[in-house]
Design an enzyme around this catalytic site. Sequence first.
Site, PDB file in Angstrom:
ATOM      1  N   HIS A 156       0.733  -1.125   0.099  1.00  0.00           N
ATOM      2  CA  HIS A 156      -0.006  -0.144  -0.061  1.00  0.00           C
ATOM      3  C   HIS A 156       0.855   1.222   0.020  1.00  0.00           C
ATOM      4  CE1 HIS A 156      -3.957  -1.936   1.031  1.00  0.00           C
ATOM      5  NE2 HIS A 156      -3.188  -2.675   1.178  1.00  0.00           N
ATOM      6  N   ASP A 364       3.749   9.297  -1.544  1.00  0.00           N
ATOM      7  CA  ASP A 364       2.553   8.763  -1.021  1.00  0.00           C
ATOM      8  C   ASP A 364       2.330   7.445  -2.064  1.00  0.00           C
ATOM      9  OD1 ASP A 364       0.529   8.108   0.908  1.00  0.00           O
ATOM     10  OD2 ASP A 364      -0.154   9.978   0.689  1.00  0.00           O
TER      11      ASP A 364
END
Length: 466
Positions: A156, A364
């Site tokens: 993730h 991110d």
Amino acid sequence: MKSRLVCVSNRVTLPRKVSAPGGLTVGILGALKRTGGLWFGWGGELTDGDPGPAEILTRDGIAFATVPVQQQLFDLYYNGFANESLWPLFHYMPSRFRFRPQEWAAYEQVNRQFAQALLPLLKEDDCIWVHDYHLIPLARYLREMGVRVPIGFFLHIPFPYIETLRVLPTYAELMRDLVAYDLVGFQTDSDLNCFLSAVVAVFGERVVEDHCITVGNHSARCGVFPIGVDVDAIQKTVAASQRSEPVRRMVESLLGRKLVIGVDRLDYSKGLVERFAAYEQFLETFPHNCGRITYLQIAPLSRKDVTSYAEIRRKLEQAAGRTNGRFAETDWTPIRYLNRNFPHDVLMGFLRAAQVALVTPLRDGMNLVAKEYLAAQDEDDPGVLVLSNLAGAARELTAALQINPYDPQALGHALQTALTMSLGERRERHRQLMQNLREHSINAWASEFVAALRSPISAPEVRAAS
């Protein structure tokens, strides 16, 4: 009949505790709700003795199996290796990286204990989906214990290029563990390419062919599976949230001013210190906005036991105080800075009310807040997304106003552009962005990954993102 899906993550979110679910929680629950299955992981409890067998709670066709973690291992495993070795390195922040052999050993030990607790819960035809950087060694331990069912892994967070990964003394062992899976999934093409660079560095070029890695007698596939959001569910939530008292009070308190919003977990990777500095500079450069806009930053606390997180909280409090001290009026506060969680429906209502969202991480994996903001908007009068070009979402959300989060002037000009953008341009940008959100929804993400994991290795190769 399809095989049972078993999802494994560091932390299991029990049904009664879901208030403001993150991307991982939403993704796992979405996958399991369609077919039923098992979600296994840490339940939030610490113990001084042996972890013992998993406790199981069944709700709506999903079994939630949780185990405690030994107190003496938790800080070393979680706060230590996972979040002070892997997290900064995978986010390209080696200055915040540290390595301690005892933390690596604890990381290995907790993964072995997870495998031991999961083993008796498995069935012959299960399909196992392991999530995120806390549990990279899990497949190797399960294989050593005789598990032969398909095991997939999804990361993730970003995956770093090999020259950054080499900073980790045990990077070769980490790569050994990743190729023990049958399918390894990433958020973006960049992450996949970085992973392959590490595979080649550790095992040589000959092991890689068409996104398939063969080491010894085992083959692992890898691909890109961009995670998304449930657009329809968010829009239903937003419609209901408009009547809630917290949303109504917040909107009324604006007194007609435009709302700029940021929603980020308190973490140095989110670029909050840089964003606060850029907002202060924005008010200097475009002073006519003073008294006309309000910037609401919601930043729930995270990893309070890690020193660097206490440091970032202090810096943000100082920055907010300085900006408010310089520019505030008796009836206007430039920054509203809140260190607390809000229920998901309230948060979606806040996003709906904002004319601009600032999503400016320094790095991110994806950033689902950017996608949630877009899904929450009124298509007839949508707001504008200002997005870091270093977020994984930037590869998909090309119609957003993209900026480099390290450039305060660029962020300020993008904010001014967003505040003054015409309705026609806002609608067109939003239309393009929503098309992507619907194509790459949370349901599509889960379905595509699980289908690829269940397919035989001779099946067509896992697609890469466009």
